[in-house]
Write an enzyme that holds these catalytic residues in place. Structure first.
Site, PDB file in Angstrom:
ATOM      1  N   ARG A 265       0.975  -0.916  -0.032  1.00  0.00           N
ATOM      2  CA  ARG A 265       0.505   0.051   0.413  1.00  0.00           C
ATOM      3  C   ARG A 265       0.927   1.371   0.286  1.00  0.00           C
ATOM      4  O   ARG A 265       1.583   1.891   1.105  1.00  0.00           O
ATOM      5  CB  ARG A 265      -0.228  -0.416   1.434  1.00  0.00           C
ATOM      6  CG  ARG A 265      -1.707   1.543   1.721  1.00  0.00           C
ATOM      7  CD  ARG A 265      -2.577   1.413   2.305  1.00  0.00           C
ATOM      8  NE  ARG A 265      -2.162   0.668   3.847  1.00  0.00           N
ATOM      9  CZ  ARG A 265      -1.500   1.325   4.662  1.00  0.00           C
ATOM     10  NH1 ARG A 265      -1.202   2.628   4.520  1.00  0.00           N
ATOM     11  NH2 ARG A 265      -1.300   0.784   6.249  1.00  0.00           N
ATOM     12  N   HIS A 269      -3.198   4.386   4.841  1.00  0.00           N
ATOM     13  CA  HIS A 269      -4.564   3.676   4.765  1.00  0.00           C
ATOM     14  C   HIS A 269      -5.945   4.375   4.008  1.00  0.00           C
ATOM     15  O   HIS A 269      -6.482   3.138   3.542  1.00  0.00           O
ATOM     16  CB  HIS A 269      -4.795   2.893   5.989  1.00  0.00           C
ATOM     17  CG  HIS A 269      -5.894   2.300   6.691  1.00  0.00           C
ATOM     18  ND1 HIS A 269      -6.491   1.166   5.977  1.00  0.00           N
ATOM     19  CD2 HIS A 269      -7.155   2.507   7.590  1.00  0.00           C
ATOM     20  CE1 HIS A 269      -7.395   0.577   6.066  1.00  0.00           C
ATOM     21  NE2 HIS A 269      -7.673   1.906   7.354  1.00  0.00           N
ATOM     22  N   TYR A 278       4.319   5.433  11.486  1.00  0.00           N
ATOM     23  CA  TYR A 278       4.647   3.809  11.666  1.00  0.00           C
ATOM     24  C   TYR A 278       5.343   3.359  10.824  1.00  0.00           C
ATOM     25  O   TYR A 278       5.441   1.565  10.770  1.00  0.00           O
ATOM     26  CB  TYR A 278       2.832   2.880  11.672  1.00  0.00           C
ATOM     27  CG  TYR A 278       2.009   3.294  11.195  1.00  0.00           C
ATOM     28  CD1 TYR A 278       2.211   2.125   9.588  1.00  0.00           C
ATOM     29  CD2 TYR A 278       1.430   3.755  10.875  1.00  0.00           C
ATOM     30  CE1 TYR A 278       1.567   2.569   8.387  1.00  0.00           C
ATOM     31  CE2 TYR A 278      -0.063   4.217   9.782  1.00  0.00           C
ATOM     32  CZ  TYR A 278       0.524   3.250   8.956  1.00  0.00           C
ATOM     33  OH  TYR A 278      -0.238   3.392   8.030  1.00  0.00           O
TER      34      TYR A 278
END
Length: 370
Positions: A265, A269, A278
């Site tokens: 990805r 998100h 993160y």
């Protein structure tokens, strides 16, 4: 030794490979595989066209979210080989069960782009007719589409149909109870279903290594008695070939399968996420070098099957789709809040009537009418 149950004798499915199945490497060079063969050039061009158009749709949808015209948008940028390769492997009578991240898959299937984005505007649970496109509504809760797909496929088989269902899910969805139930039911009843797991490395901020100790997510199939396939999810040719074979096996009664497609990805998100909290930029750049569009473009150019004019045609088609989407989204009328209650139950309950009255009162106050 005498058997103590009534299950028929059957050979154990082979273990998935630790190295993903690959037909085109990241430099655009062909790779031989003993089982799966590359699609012909006509299919490869369809795959490239779908990825180019799909990526332009995805970029435009992200822009609409930033402008406030969508409540949220979960991008699939970088996952085009999974989205397009999986869908083009389907037959016209097969059923697709997508998630919230599979808008490009729906556009590839032929669903109206405005209808695809209706859910993400917050207007309706689905903006398209599932029966017309043989696409279930996009699901937001993880893995809830998987049992639905198994039920439809099992019912269709009992009714004499040879259709198959393709379930799209992410790596995080494989940790859900609904996924376990779907895998188990599909295997026990030999339902014609293929679970395409787009392992994009992150379930929001949780990495795969904290979700599963299995060597690959495809290895999870073995515990259910299913076949598992581990494929390079940035290789559109390989995704198409593996999913095509898995769907054909499922239709022929050789059982369901889990196909893990290893991809990434590239974007957050959703448009409200902050991925820099993160994951590091170096990881993103490593995956950027494996771009699925660039990879297939390089192969087709090297083999003399793609020139500047053809590529420009795909790009122009994407621009036209984006322009049409912008115009139609701008012209869309504001939704009527009463529509939220129109098709919940045949006869509204007292609670539903009370909720509708409360919403009407809130809308009146917001409009300055007391």
């Amino acid at each position: 030794m005498e058997r103590t149950d009534d299950r028929p004798d059957q050979a154990s499915p082979p273990l998935p490979s630790l190295e993903p199945i690959r037909l085109v490497d990241q430099r655009g060079r062909r790779v031989d595989d003993p089982v799966h063969h590359s699609p012909d050039h006509a299919v490869l061009l369809r795959l490239l066209r779908g990825m180019v158009v799909g990526r332009r749709f995805d970029r435009q949808a992200g822009a609409l979210a930033r402008q406030g015209r969508l409540a949220v948008y979960p991008s699939s940028f970088g996952q085009e080989a999974c989205q397009v390769g999986g869908v083009l492997a389907m037959r016209a009578d097969d059923w697709l069960f997508p998630t919230y991240r599979d808008s490009v898959a729906l556009v590839t299937r032929g669903v109206d782009p405005v209808g695809v984005l209706t859910l993400l505007r917050g207007d309706w649970h689905s903006g398209y007719d599932p029966n017309r496109y043989r696409c279930a509504p996009q699901c937001t809760p993880l893995a809830t589409n998987a049992p639905h797909a198994v039920g439809l496929a099992h019912a269709a088989r009992r009714a004499g149909s040879d259709l198959a269902a393709l379930v799209m899910m992410g790596d995080g969805a494989t940790s859900e109870g609904d996924a376990h139930e779907a895998y188990n039911f599909a295997a026990v009843w030999n339902a014609p279903v293929v679970f395409l797991v787009q392992n994009n490395q992150w379930a929001i901020s949780v990495p795969v290594r904290k979700q599963s100790r299995a060597p690959t997510l495809a290895h999870k199939a073995i515990g259910y008695g299913m076949r598992g396939h581990h494929v390079d999810g940035n290789d559109a040719a390989a995704v198409y070939a593996v999913v095509s074979r898995a769907l054909a096996d499922a239709r022929a009664g050789r059982g369901p399968a889990i196909v893990e497609a290893r991809t990434y990805r590239m974007d957050p998100h959703t448009n409200s996420d902050a991925p820099q909290r993160y994951r590091d930029d170096a990881e993103v750049e490593r995956w950027r070098a494996r771009d699925p569009v660039d990879r297939l473009t390089a192969l087709l150019r090297a083999e003399g099957r793609l020139d500047d004019a053809a590529l420009a045609g795909f790009t122009q088609e994407g621009e036209e789709l984006a322009a049409d989407l912008r115009e139609r989204m701008a012209d869309e009328d504001a939704p009527d809040p009463d529509e939220l209650f129109a098709h919940v139950l045949a006869a509204p309950t007292a609670q539903l009537t009370e909720q509708r009255a409360a919403l009407r009162d809130e809308v009146r106050k917001e409009a300055g009418h007391g």
